[in-house]
Design an enzyme around this catalytic site. Structure first.
Site, PDB file in Angstrom:
ATOM      1  CG  ASN A 119      -1.497  -2.855   1.022  1.00 55.37           C
ATOM      2  OD1 ASN A 119      -2.295  -2.977   1.949  1.00 55.37           O
ATOM      3  ND2 ASN A 119      -1.468  -1.763   0.256  1.00 55.37           N
ATOM      4  CE1 TYR A 178     -11.431  -5.913  -1.351  1.00 58.74           C
ATOM      5  CE2 TYR A 178     -12.950  -6.605   0.374  1.00 58.74           C
ATOM      6  CZ  TYR A 178     -11.726  -6.088  -0.001  1.00 58.74           C
ATOM      7  OH  TYR A 178     -10.782  -5.757   0.943  1.00 58.74           O
ATOM      8  CE  LYS A 221      -8.412  -8.035  -0.787  1.00 54.10           C
ATOM      9  NZ  LYS A 221      -6.993  -7.683  -0.901  1.00 54.10           N
TER      10      LYS A 221
HETATM   11  P1  NAP Z   1      -6.611   2.200  -0.568  1.00 54.27           P
HETATM   12  O1  NAP Z   1      -6.379   3.320   0.366  1.00 54.27           O
HETATM   13  O2  NAP Z   1      -7.571   2.353  -1.690  1.00 54.27           O
HETATM   14  O3  NAP Z   1      -5.180   1.728  -1.112  1.00 54.27           O
HETATM   15  C1  NAP Z   1      -5.072   0.744  -2.109  1.00 54.27           C
HETATM   16  C2  NAP Z   1      -3.681   0.808  -2.688  1.00 54.27           C
HETATM   17  O4  NAP Z   1      -3.592  -0.198  -3.708  1.00 54.27           O
HETATM   18  C3  NAP Z   1      -3.365   2.165  -3.354  1.00 54.27           C
HETATM   19  O5  NAP Z   1      -2.038   2.489  -3.128  1.00 54.27           O
HETATM   20  C4  NAP Z   1      -3.600   1.865  -4.814  1.00 54.27           C
HETATM   21  O6  NAP Z   1      -2.878   2.721  -5.687  1.00 54.27           O
HETATM   22  C5  NAP Z   1      -3.059   0.454  -4.864  1.00 54.27           C
HETATM   23  N1  NAP Z   1      -3.405  -0.251  -6.098  1.00 54.27           N
HETATM   24  C6  NAP Z   1      -4.620  -0.506  -6.622  1.00 54.27           C
HETATM   25  N2  NAP Z   1      -4.491  -1.148  -7.791  1.00 54.27           N
HETATM   26  C7  NAP Z   1      -3.162  -1.283  -8.013  1.00 54.27           C
HETATM   27  C8  NAP Z   1      -2.381  -1.845  -9.043  1.00 54.27           C
HETATM   28  N3  NAP Z   1      -2.942  -2.392 -10.136  1.00 54.27           N
HETATM   29  N4  NAP Z   1      -1.037  -1.839  -8.918  1.00 54.27           N
HETATM   30  C9  NAP Z   1      -0.444  -1.298  -7.843  1.00 54.27           C
HETATM   31  N5  NAP Z   1      -1.112  -0.719  -6.842  1.00 54.27           N
HETATM   32  C10 NAP Z   1      -2.469  -0.719  -6.927  1.00 54.27           C
HETATM   33  O7  NAP Z   1      -7.141   0.912   0.211  1.00 54.27           O
HETATM   34  P2  NAP Z   1      -6.698   0.208   1.575  1.00 54.27           P
HETATM   35  O8  NAP Z   1      -7.902   0.117   2.394  1.00 54.27           O
HETATM   36  O9  NAP Z   1      -5.468   0.808   2.120  1.00 54.27           O
HETATM   37  O10 NAP Z   1      -6.402  -1.256   1.010  1.00 54.27           O
HETATM   38  C11 NAP Z   1      -5.167  -1.928   1.177  1.00 54.27           C
HETATM   39  C12 NAP Z   1      -5.460  -3.418   1.245  1.00 54.27           C
HETATM   40  O11 NAP Z   1      -6.218  -3.688   2.427  1.00 54.27           O
HETATM   41  C13 NAP Z   1      -6.296  -3.953   0.084  1.00 54.27           C
HETATM   42  O12 NAP Z   1      -5.797  -5.195  -0.340  1.00 54.27           O
HETATM   43  C14 NAP Z   1      -7.679  -4.093   0.674  1.00 54.27           C
HETATM   44  O13 NAP Z   1      -8.453  -5.055   0.023  1.00 54.27           O
HETATM   45  C15 NAP Z   1      -7.327  -4.488   2.103  1.00 54.27           C
HETATM   46  N6  NAP Z   1      -8.389  -4.263   3.094  1.00 54.27           N
HETATM   47  C16 NAP Z   1      -8.789  -3.006   3.425  1.00 54.27           C
HETATM   48  C17 NAP Z   1      -9.779  -2.843   4.394  1.00 54.27           C
HETATM   49  C18 NAP Z   1     -10.266  -1.483   4.821  1.00 54.27           C
HETATM   50  O14 NAP Z   1     -11.165  -1.407   5.657  1.00 54.27           O
HETATM   51  N7  NAP Z   1      -9.707  -0.397   4.328  1.00 54.27           N
HETATM   52  C19 NAP Z   1     -10.377  -3.947   5.004  1.00 54.27           C
HETATM   53  C20 NAP Z   1      -9.950  -5.218   4.634  1.00 54.27           C
HETATM   54  C21 NAP Z   1      -8.954  -5.362   3.688  1.00 54.27           C
HETATM   55  P3  NAP Z   1      -3.559   4.009  -6.399  1.00 54.27           P
HETATM   56  O15 NAP Z   1      -3.465   5.140  -5.410  1.00 54.27           O
HETATM   57  O16 NAP Z   1      -2.719   4.217  -7.598  1.00 54.27           O
HETATM   58  O17 NAP Z   1      -4.982   3.655  -6.720  1.00 54.27           O
END
Ligand code: NAP
Length: 257
Positions: A91, A174, A178
């Site tokens: 994730n 980005y 993906k």
């Molecule tokens: P988020 O709230 O920013 O969470 C991202 C998580 O990834 C955080 O826990 C962050 O930790 C962690 N992370 C980043 N770099 C890391 C690393 N090097 N090692 C370990 N952990 C790391 O974002 P989210 O929206 O929940 O995203 C989760 C996934 O969903 C991602 O893959 C994103 O691309 C995907 N996604 C999200 C959306 C959306 O609308 N939100 C849409 C499509 C896909 P820290 O707190 O330490 O930074």
């Protein structure tokens, strides 16, 4: 993972799951839902304090696992702490704060994003494969994005990219990271099919998280992270006759590649 009959999701219990980047956002919700369903969840967090807080908040049998997916030593240390694993949810992911056209995106941004979103997934998956191979029902779920769909980018699948009504070259680093993850999902599914693995990739939908930035919080198009997380949990708990190598939306519908 033990189940009383094949294909009965509701009877699955005691699975061991790892969710990377589970200290906040969609990952935390995935961990919360798996823990609430009675599974043991390793809450991956690169920062111990943030992870500890999340573990306390998630409850159930949630356990802290300090894991930076871009750090080989951190991955090796995490593998050494986990003797058994049924489910790996890749994730952890990053994006950019400023939306630029691909023509204006600098190479360092590509490198930084690929390091986490692509190389991090390969490194973590390969490192945990020996542990996953010991599971009777190994599952890998990669968290991608509808914006990674080549069909949508080429204007051949309307409605997938919520923020664009016509093809755009925005967020190139980005989105292409993906897209690479999507292809890797198919390759892993192919390589591991004979060993009983189910490897699938999820488009969680636009969600109100830090990754989307402050604007997303106010956007009516951005939904509850828990709704996107539920799609990942479904793929994590797939029965043995479930699909592998598929790209699914949060609601379970297939997404065009
Ligand atoms: P988020 O709230 O920013 O969470 C991202 C998580 O990834 C955080 O826990 C962050 O930790 C962690 N992370 C980043 N770099 C890391 C690393 N090097 N090692 C370990 N952990 C790391 O974002 P989210 O929206 O929940 O995203 C989760 C996934 O969903 C991602 O893959 C994103 O691309 C995907 N996604 C999200 C959306 C959306 O609308 N939100 C849409 C499509 C896909 P820290 O707190 O330490 O930074």
């Amino acid at each position: 993972m033990r189940r009383s009959a094949p294909g009965t999701l509701d009877r699955m219990n005691n699975a061991l799951a790892l969710v990377t980047g589970a200290n906040k956002g969609i990952g935390k919700e995935i961990a919360r839902q798996l823990a609430a369903a009675g599974h043991t969840v390793y809450v991956g967090s690169r920062d111990a304090a943030r992870g500890k807080e999340a573990v306390a908040d998630i409850g159930g049998d949630a356990r802290l696992l300090v894991l930076d997916v871009t750090d080989a030593a951190s991955i090796a240390a995490a593998v050494a702490q986990i003797p058994a694993l049924d489910i790996l949810v890749n994730n952890a992911g990053i994006s950019v704060s400023e939306r630029k056209e691909v023509t204006d995106e600098d190479l360092d941004t590509f490198r930084r994003i690929y390091e986490t979103n692509v190389f991090g997934v390969v490194a973590v998956t390969n490192a945990f494969l020996p542990t996953l191979r010991r599971s009777a029902h190994p599952r890998i779920v990669n968290i991608s994005s509808g914006t990674a769909s080549l069909a949508a980018s080429a204007g051949q699948a309307e409605g997938i990219i919520a923020f664009a009504s016509s093809p755009t070259g925005a967020l190139g680093a980005y989105r292409s990271s993906k897209t690479a993850l999507n292809e890797l999902t198919v390759l892993y599914a192919n390589s591991l099919a004979a060993d009983g693995f189910k490897v699938n990739v999820l488009a969680p939908g636009a969600r109100r998280t830090d990754l989307m930035g402050p604007a997303a919080l106010a956007s009516p198009r951005a939904g509850d992270p828990a709704e996107g997380a539920a799609g990942a949990v479904r793929l994590a708990l797939l029965p043995d006759d479930g699909p592998t190598g598929g790209f699914f939306s949060w609601d379970g519908t297939p997404v065009p590649w």
